[in-house]
Structure formats: C-alpha cells, structure tokens
Write a protein that holds these residues in place. Structure first.
Motif, PDB file in Angstrom:
ATOM      1  N   LEU A  67      48.245  52.253  42.170  1.00 18.63           N
ATOM      2  CA  LEU A  67      48.913  51.578  41.055  1.00 18.63           C
ATOM      3  C   LEU A  67      49.021  50.070  41.278  1.00 18.63           C
ATOM      4  CD1 LEU A  67      51.727  54.183  40.273  1.00 18.63           C
ATOM      5  CD2 LEU A  67      49.646  53.726  38.951  1.00 18.63           C
ATOM      6  N   GLU A  68      49.339  49.681  42.513  1.00 15.07           N
ATOM      7  CA  GLU A  68      49.423  48.256  42.824  1.00 15.07           C
ATOM      8  C   GLU A  68      48.059  47.579  42.704  1.00 15.07           C
ATOM      9  OE1 GLU A  68      51.262  47.848  46.661  1.00 15.07           O
ATOM     10  OE2 GLU A  68      53.184  48.622  45.939  1.00 15.07           O
ATOM     11  N   LEU A  69      47.027  48.232  43.243  1.00 14.47           N
ATOM     12  CA  LEU A  69      45.675  47.676  43.143  1.00 14.47           C
ATOM     13  C   LEU A  69      45.227  47.586  41.691  1.00 14.47           C
ATOM     14  CD1 LEU A  69      43.985  49.481  46.154  1.00 14.47           C
ATOM     15  CD2 LEU A  69      44.297  47.010  45.917  1.00 14.47           C
ATOM     16  N   GLN A  70      45.551  48.616  40.926  1.00 11.81           N
ATOM     17  CA  GLN A  70      45.192  48.631  39.512  1.00 11.81           C
ATOM     18  C   GLN A  70      45.888  47.479  38.781  1.00 11.81           C
ATOM     19  OE1 GLN A  70      46.351  52.215  37.417  1.00 11.81           O
ATOM     20  NE2 GLN A  70      44.691  51.970  35.945  1.00 11.81           N
ATOM     21  N   GLN A  71      47.150  47.234  39.094  1.00 10.66           N
ATOM     22  CA  GLN A  71      47.885  46.139  38.468  1.00 10.66           C
ATOM     23  C   GLN A  71      47.316  44.778  38.870  1.00 10.66           C
ATOM     24  OE1 GLN A  71      50.274  46.281  36.055  1.00 10.66           O
ATOM     25  NE2 GLN A  71      49.925  44.091  35.994  1.00 10.66           N
ATOM     26  N   GLU A  72      47.015  44.618  40.156  1.00 10.07           N
ATOM     27  CA  GLU A  72      46.425  43.362  40.625  1.00 10.07           C
ATOM     28  C   GLU A  72      45.073  43.108  39.953  1.00 10.07           C
ATOM     29  OE1 GLU A  72      46.410  42.096  44.753  1.00 10.07           O
ATOM     30  OE2 GLU A  72      47.911  43.641  45.163  1.00 10.07           O
ATOM     31  N   LEU A  73      44.287  44.156  39.848  1.00 10.66           N
ATOM     32  CA  LEU A  73      42.973  44.022  39.203  1.00 10.66           C
ATOM     33  C   LEU A  73      43.129  43.700  37.727  1.00 10.66           C
ATOM     34  CD1 LEU A  73      40.154  44.090  40.275  1.00 10.66           C
ATOM     35  CD2 LEU A  73      40.026  46.499  39.772  1.00 10.66           C
ATOM     36  N   SER A  74      44.096  44.310  37.089  1.00 11.83           N
ATOM     37  CA  SER A  74      44.359  44.025  35.680  1.00 11.83           C
ATOM     38  C   SER A  74      44.783  42.565  35.488  1.00 11.83           C
ATOM     39  CB  SER A  74      45.449  44.963  35.165  1.00 11.83           C
ATOM     40  OG  SER A  74      45.767  44.662  33.839  1.00 11.83           O
ATOM     41  N   ASP A  75      45.653  42.080  36.368  1.00 13.44           N
ATOM     42  CA  ASP A  75      46.068  40.672  36.308  1.00 13.44           C
ATOM     43  C   ASP A  75      44.880  39.743  36.532  1.00 13.44           C
ATOM     44  OD1 ASP A  75      48.668  41.506  35.891  1.00 13.44           O
ATOM     45  OD2 ASP A  75      49.311  41.135  37.970  1.00 13.44           O
ATOM     46  N   THR A  76      44.038  40.114  37.475  1.00 15.08           N
ATOM     47  CA  THR A  76      42.854  39.304  37.771  1.00 15.08           C
ATOM     48  C   THR A  76      41.909  39.282  36.578  1.00 15.08           C
ATOM     49  OG1 THR A  76      43.074  39.804  40.122  1.00 15.08           O
ATOM     50  CG2 THR A  76      40.920  39.017  39.371  1.00 15.08           C
ATOM     51  N   GLU A  77      41.724  40.424  35.924  1.00 14.54           N
ATOM     52  CA  GLU A  77      40.853  40.476  34.742  1.00 14.54           C
ATOM     53  C   GLU A  77      41.384  39.556  33.640  1.00 14.54           C
ATOM     54  OE1 GLU A  77      37.896  41.909  34.337  1.00 14.54           O
ATOM     55  OE2 GLU A  77      37.945  42.794  36.337  1.00 14.54           O
ATOM     56  N   THR A  78      42.704  39.528  33.478  1.00 11.13           N
ATOM     57  CA  THR A  78      43.305  38.641  32.483  1.00 11.13           C
ATOM     58  C   THR A  78      43.031  37.179  32.834  1.00 11.13           C
ATOM     59  OG1 THR A  78      45.038  40.268  32.039  1.00 11.13           O
ATOM     60  CG2 THR A  78      45.484  37.991  31.382  1.00 11.13           C
ATOM     61  N   LYS A  79      43.162  36.852  34.106  1.00 10.60           N
ATOM     62  CA  LYS A  79      42.886  35.481  34.551  1.00 10.60           C
ATOM     63  C   LYS A  79      41.412  35.133  34.385  1.00 10.60           C
ATOM     64  CE  LYS A  79      46.700  35.388  37.814  1.00 10.60           C
ATOM     65  NZ  LYS A  79      47.106  35.453  39.215  1.00 10.60           N
ATOM     66  N   ILE A  80      40.539  36.090  34.628  1.00  9.23           N
ATOM     67  CA  ILE A  80      39.098  35.853  34.445  1.00  9.23           C
ATOM     68  C   ILE A  80      38.803  35.556  32.981  1.00  9.23           C
ATOM     69  CG2 ILE A  80      36.812  36.959  34.461  1.00  9.23           C
ATOM     70  CD1 ILE A  80      37.730  38.421  37.044  1.00  9.23           C
ATOM     71  N   GLN A  81      39.399  36.326  32.085  1.00  5.65           N
ATOM     72  CA  GLN A  81      39.180  36.096  30.652  1.00  5.65           C
ATOM     73  C   GLN A  81      39.655  34.705  30.231  1.00  5.65           C
ATOM     74  OE1 GLN A  81      37.285  37.975  28.771  1.00  5.65           O
ATOM     75  NE2 GLN A  81      37.059  39.315  30.532  1.00  5.65           N
ATOM     76  N   ALA A  82      40.814  34.297  30.733  1.00  5.87           N
ATOM     77  CA  ALA A  82      41.324  32.962  30.400  1.00  5.87           C
ATOM     78  C   ALA A  82      40.413  31.874  30.981  1.00  5.87           C
ATOM     79  CB  ALA A  82      42.747  32.800  30.925  1.00  5.87           C
ATOM     80  N   ALA A  83      39.950  32.089  32.205  1.00  7.42           N
ATOM     81  CA  ALA A  83      39.060  31.110  32.837  1.00  7.42           C
ATOM     82  C   ALA A  83      37.721  31.040  32.102  1.00  7.42           C
ATOM     83  CB  ALA A  83      38.847  31.475  34.305  1.00  7.42           C
ATOM     84  N   ARG A  84      37.208  32.184  31.646  1.00  9.29           N
ATOM     85  CA  ARG A  84      35.959  32.194  30.865  1.00  9.29           C
ATOM     86  C   ARG A  84      36.128  31.409  29.573  1.00  9.29           C
ATOM     87  NH1 ARG A  84      33.768  38.442  30.767  1.00  9.29           N
ATOM     88  NH2 ARG A  84      32.943  38.491  32.880  1.00  9.29           N
ATOM     89  N   GLN A  85      37.254  31.602  28.930  1.00 11.93           N
ATOM     90  CA  GLN A  85      37.508  30.907  27.664  1.00 11.93           C
ATOM     91  C   GLN A  85      37.566  29.394  27.900  1.00 11.93           C
ATOM     92  OE1 GLN A  85      41.128  32.120  25.731  1.00 11.93           O
ATOM     93  NE2 GLN A  85      40.621  31.065  23.845  1.00 11.93           N
TER      94      GLN A  85
END
Length: 185
Positions: A116-134
C-alpha cells in the motif's frame, strides 16, 4: 552617419535580446526535462521493491511481473526525448496498471502495508510526472514558437536553434482520452 550607427546599434541590441531569450527558453526546456527525468528515476527506483512485494503474494503471476521488469528496463534505456521515450514510458505505465490490477485478485497483497505504501508513493510520483510533462510541453511550445515566429526565427536560424519534441501520449492513450467513458446515474 550617426543614424546608421544608431540603427545598427538598435539592431545589434535586438539580436542580443532575442538570442538571450532563445537561450533562456532552451535552458527552461532542458531544466523541465530534468524534472521529468528525476521523477522517472524515482519511479524506476520504486518498481523493484513493488515487484518483490508482489512476488511474495502472487507467485503465479510471473508473466505480469516480467512485463513490468522488461518495461522498466526499456524505459530506463531510452535517454533521448521523443517518440521512443514517450512510447516506452507509456508502456511502463500500462504494465504498472496491470500489476496494480493483480492486487484485486490477492486480498492479502491488497492489505499488505508495504504494498500500500509503495502503491501510494508510485501514485504520487505518477502525479508529479504528469505535472512535469505538462510543464515540459509548455516550455517546448514556447521555444518552438520563438523559433518559428518572425523576426526571432531569423536569429534562431542564424544560431541553429532546433525545435524540441513534445512528450506525447501514445496512440492507445490518445484513443482512450478521446473516448472517455460516459457515466450515467
């Protein structure tokens, strides 16, 4: 004679300002790509821990785990920004979605704190990746516009400024985005 000197001075200043503006924008593009790269590295670092956690619970899902590991390796090997990088990162995202879908079949895995912790960290990272891509795509648009617009295109061509590639969705993601599901109550 004085007017000629003044006109040449104004033109020289104009070229300096345009050139410096192009350099600053190109540096912003590079910096914004570096931000994406940092977030991608964070994602790459989380994936082995996630795969190891899943292995303990989903021993029969070797194919899915192998797909994630292979997608990660392929994404890490692609250094150049462009179609290949976008496609490989999108392939990794899809492989991760498959991995998370596995948790539905394994209640013990779904309840595992580490997972669950890894899944949450990965989810947060994916959100940051999307913002960085934008942000990256915004900077690329700014640079590419300056390179194409008159009269800055003269300076850009003179000093060999080249357009950058956008970080784009792959074809499958474009289709999904265009055909968003309809929710009815």
């Amino acid at each position: 004679m004085l007017y000629v000197v003044i006109v040449l001075g104004v033109l020289a200043l104009y070229f300096v300002f345009v050139y410096n503006g192009l350099v600053i924008t190109r540096q912003r593009v590079r910096e914004s790509w570096s931000t994406i790269d940092t977030q991608l590295k964070r994602r790459y670092d989380l994936i082995p821990n996630l795969v190891e956690t899943v292995k303990g619970y989903a021993k029969h899902e070797k194919e899915t785990l192998d797909a994630v590991v292979q997608a990660r390796a392929k994404a890490m090997d692609t250094k150049e920004v462009g179609v290949d990088k976008s496609a490989n990162e999108n392939m990794l995202t899809e492989a991760l979605k498959s991995l998370f879908a596995l948790s539905e079949s394994y209640p013990d895995l779904k309840a595992n704190t580490n997972f669950l912790e890894l899944q949450q960290e990965l989810s947060d990272t994916e959100t940051k990746i999307q913002a960085a891509r934008q942000f990256y795509n915004t900077m690329v648009m700014s640079l590419n516009s300056k390179i194409e617009m008159f009269p800055s295109n003269i300076v850009a061509n003179l000093f060999h400024f080249k357009p950058e590639n956008y970080f784009e969705l792959d074809e499958q993601e474009k289709v999904l985005a265009q055909n968003a599901p309809k929710v009815q109550f």
